[in-house]
Design an enzyme around this catalytic site. Sequence first.
Site, mmCIF file in Angstrom:
data_model
loop_
_atom_site.group_PDB
_atom_site.id
_atom_site.type_symbol
_atom_site.label_atom_id
_atom_site.label_comp_id
_atom_site.label_asym_id
_atom_site.label_seq_id
_atom_site.Cartn_x
_atom_site.Cartn_y
_atom_site.Cartn_z
ATOM 1 N N ASN A 8 52.511 48.784 95.416
ATOM 2 C CA ASN A 8 52.862 47.390 95.758
ATOM 3 C C ASN A 8 54.411 47.012 95.405
ATOM 4 O O ASN A 8 54.962 47.415 94.686
ATOM 5 C CB ASN A 8 51.936 46.522 94.959
ATOM 6 C CG ASN A 8 50.565 46.735 95.425
ATOM 7 O OD1 ASN A 8 50.188 47.440 95.950
ATOM 8 N ND2 ASN A 8 49.686 45.861 94.794
HETATM 9 O O1 PMT Z 1 57.078 41.397 89.638
HETATM 10 P P1 PMT Z 1 57.747 40.348 90.178
HETATM 11 O O2 PMT Z 1 58.705 40.794 91.399
HETATM 12 O O3 PMT Z 1 58.192 39.469 89.590
HETATM 13 O O4 PMT Z 1 56.561 39.569 91.274
HETATM 14 C C1 PMT Z 1 55.513 39.064 90.725
HETATM 15 C C2 PMT Z 1 54.130 39.270 91.116
HETATM 16 C C3 PMT Z 1 54.148 38.502 92.676
HETATM 17 C C4 PMT Z 1 53.675 40.724 91.241
HETATM 18 C C5 PMT Z 1 53.018 38.344 90.216
HETATM 19 O O5 PMT Z 1 53.421 37.053 89.994
HETATM 20 C C6 PMT Z 1 51.662 38.785 90.861
HETATM 21 O O6 PMT Z 1 50.956 37.930 91.472
HETATM 22 N N1 PMT Z 1 51.032 39.616 90.368
HETATM 23 C C7 PMT Z 1 49.553 40.149 90.675
HETATM 24 C C8 PMT Z 1 49.880 40.841 91.997
HETATM 25 C C9 PMT Z 1 48.442 41.544 92.318
HETATM 26 O O7 PMT Z 1 48.247 42.579 92.272
HETATM 27 O O8 PMT Z 1 47.633 40.553 92.720
HETATM 28 P P2 PMT Z 1 46.151 40.762 93.331
HETATM 29 O O9 PMT Z 1 45.735 39.474 93.826
HETATM 30 O O10 PMT Z 1 46.203 41.974 94.301
HETATM 31 O O11 PMT Z 1 45.387 41.163 91.922
HETATM 32 C C10 PMT Z 1 44.613 40.369 91.459
HETATM 33 C C11 PMT Z 1 44.548 40.399 89.778
HETATM 34 O O12 PMT Z 1 43.735 41.828 89.568
HETATM 35 C C12 PMT Z 1 46.058 40.671 89.207
HETATM 36 O O13 PMT Z 1 45.992 40.219 88.251
HETATM 37 C C13 PMT Z 1 46.104 42.193 89.101
HETATM 38 O O14 PMT Z 1 46.863 42.556 88.008
HETATM 39 C C14 PMT Z 1 44.542 42.707 88.655
HETATM 40 N N2 PMT Z 1 44.361 43.739 89.031
HETATM 41 C C15 PMT Z 1 44.145 44.416 90.601
HETATM 42 C C16 PMT Z 1 43.658 45.570 90.947
HETATM 43 C C17 PMT Z 1 43.295 46.497 89.832
HETATM 44 N N3 PMT Z 1 43.071 47.872 90.267
HETATM 45 N N4 PMT Z 1 43.591 46.251 88.596
HETATM 46 C C18 PMT Z 1 43.990 45.001 88.139
HETATM 47 O O15 PMT Z 1 44.113 44.711 87.191
#
Ligand code: PMT
Length: 223
Positions: free
Chosen positions: A31
């Site tokens: 990602n």
């Molecule tokens: O790193 P930067 O360039 O500063 O950018 C910041 C960011 C955009 C990456 C950050 O602000 C952010 O949004 N991080 C979460 C990104 C993400 O993966 O979002 P998601 O909507 O796909 O996941 C939801 C949540 O589940 C997140 O807290 C993620 O860490 C968690 N997750 C997802 C998949 C997985 N297998 N395990 C997890 O813990």
Amino acid sequence: MSTHATLSGLRIVVSAGPTYEDIDPVRFIGNRSSGKMGFAIAQAAARRGAQVVLVAGPVSLPTPDGVQRLDVRSAAQMHEAVLAQLPADVYVGAAAVADFAPAHPAGSKIKKQAGQDTLTLTLVRTRDILADIASHAQRPRLVVGFAAETDHVEAYARGKLENKRLDLIAANRVGVAGSGFESDDNTLNVYAATGDSKVLGPAPKTELADALLDLVAQSLSRH
Ligand code: PMT
């Protein structure tokens, strides 16, 4: 924007950056994430007196002062490293964890065959670190997720808040300039399990980290 409530005496685990899921020794699926958001949170929490462990995917950022950093590469490694940090008072999942990984990473570089126009990869779901932390027997008092969305930000974020049983979720829009991954600035729409919500920013990620930690401190005081 921030009141800088103390977090002294608390153990806070933060994840940051992307994960890389290897296809073969030279290629991966990952990602987009620079780690800036998560590193800013770790830095701000350490400044407020917390004992901070930062589990970082592959990023090129310096380790914040006073923070213990654990470097990992894949979602599986991040899962193991984060869960090994329990018990903790707070977990903040700012990492952009890959949702899928190649089922069978090749041991040597996959070569193009003459006339080959496509390559099919079989991907398998990675384990959800955030959901596993939130349902763990040693669940932190506060579990904070992030949601990176291109559209329907509030609906998707609230869905993740409920499905993953989180206390807070910080949603940010990705795919637009000036917010989300890689940029220095961001806007966070924070939704709480209590039904409260708050918009933080737009502001530099360093300021947003402090504003988010104020909400963390407020939530902890109500627990
Ligand atoms: O790193 P930067 O360039 O500063 O950018 C910041 C960011 C955009 C990456 C950050 O602000 C952010 O949004 N991080 C979460 C990104 C993400 O993966 O979002 P998601 O909507 O796909 O996941 C939801 C949540 O589940 C997140 O807290 C993620 O860490 C968690 N997750 C997802 C998949 C997985 N297998 N395990 C997890 O813990």
